[in-house]
Write an enzyme that holds these catalytic residues in place. Structure first.
Site, PDB file in Angstrom:
ATOM      1  N   VAL A  47       0.818  -1.206  -0.025  1.00 13.55           N
ATOM      2  CA  VAL A  47       0.073  -0.126  -0.128  1.00 13.55           C
ATOM      3  C   VAL A  47       0.768   1.267   0.085  1.00 13.55           C
ATOM      4  O   VAL A  47       0.818   2.158  -0.740  1.00 13.55           O
ATOM      5  CB  VAL A  47      -0.998   0.283   1.328  1.00 13.55           C
ATOM      6  CG1 VAL A  47      -1.578   1.345   1.238  1.00 13.55           C
ATOM      7  CG2 VAL A  47      -1.856  -1.350   1.045  1.00 13.55           C
ATOM      8  N   CYS A  48       1.836   1.141   0.677  1.00 20.07           N
ATOM      9  CA  CYS A  48       2.741   2.396   0.856  1.00 20.07           C
ATOM     10  C   CYS A  48       3.289   2.956  -0.540  1.00 20.07           C
ATOM     11  O   CYS A  48       3.051   4.207  -0.759  1.00 20.07           O
ATOM     12  CB  CYS A  48       4.300   1.967   1.602  1.00 20.07           C
ATOM     13  SG  CYS A  48       3.687   1.611   3.253  1.00 20.07           S
ATOM     14  N   PRO A  49       3.762   2.290  -1.314  1.00 24.00           N
ATOM     15  CA  PRO A  49       3.922   2.931  -2.704  1.00 24.00           C
ATOM     16  C   PRO A  49       2.835   3.527  -3.504  1.00 24.00           C
ATOM     17  O   PRO A  49       3.121   4.568  -3.858  1.00 24.00           O
ATOM     18  CB  PRO A  49       4.726   1.948  -3.635  1.00 24.00           C
ATOM     19  CG  PRO A  49       4.159   0.637  -3.062  1.00 24.00           C
ATOM     20  CD  PRO A  49       4.091   0.778  -1.683  1.00 24.00           C
TER      21      PRO A  49
END
EC number: 1.11.1.26
Length: 188
Positions: A47-49
């Site tokens: 999810v972070c990118p």
């Protein structure tokens, strides 16, 4: 639990990866400027990118509003560089990626997950006086939206510049605001 709203950001000095270089960023760099701290769990994840790229795509809009964006994870600045070099998506990032390998900054902002050694997804808007004006913390399985953050920063800047006015739900730049008074009680 004590609220972090309107509290002063902590003193800090950390390493960062920014525009191909390792730099030092401290609370002193924020004086007199609006800032967004965008905590996320870890580099090389899922999810972070998507969130970091969403912020990268809006970065020029934040800068045009006088806002600096700082992403923060408990990875080192070396890991930030390796991720940047390995990922076409992460190469889009132009804002500083702060390294918090000791978790000190994550703890100071109240987003550290001790048993995992990572931070929750925490978003903090800081005004030019160094006061936290907006906080959003969520579970790591839920991604954020840079468009909504832009709207919230615009609202924070508006009320800072217009004493006595407040922004109602779904307010967007240029829309009508409210001036709280006894005459409005029960009429909205």
């Amino acid at each position: 639990m004590t609220s972090i709203i309107n509290s002063r950001i902590p003193e800090f000095k950390v390493q960062a990866f920014h525009n191909g270089k390792f730099v030092t960023v401290s609370n002193e760099d924020l004086k007199g400027k609006w800032a967004v701290f965008f905590f996320y769990p870890a580099d090389f994840t899922f999810v972070c990118p998507t969130e970091l790229v969403d912020m990268a795509e809006k970065y020029e809009q934040f800068k045009a509003m006088g806002v600096e964006v700082y992403s923060v994870s408990t990875d080192s600045h070396f890991v930030h560089k390796a991720w940047h070099d390995a990922s076409e998506s992460i190469r889009k990032i132009q804002y500083p990626m702060l390294a918090d390998p000791t978790g000190a900054l994550s703890r100071a902002f109240g987003v550290m997950i001790e048993e995992d050694g990572m931070a929750y997804r925490g978003t903090f808007v800081v005004n030019p006086e160094g006061l936290i004006k907006l906080v959003e913390i969520q579970d790591n399985s839920i991604g954020r939206n840079a468009d909504e953050l832009l709207r919230k920063v615009e609202a924070a800047q508006f009320v800072a510049a217009h004493d006595g006015e407040v922004c109602p739900a779904k307010w967007k730049k240029g829309a009508e605001t409210l001036k709280p008074s006894i005459d409005l009680v029960g009429k909205i």
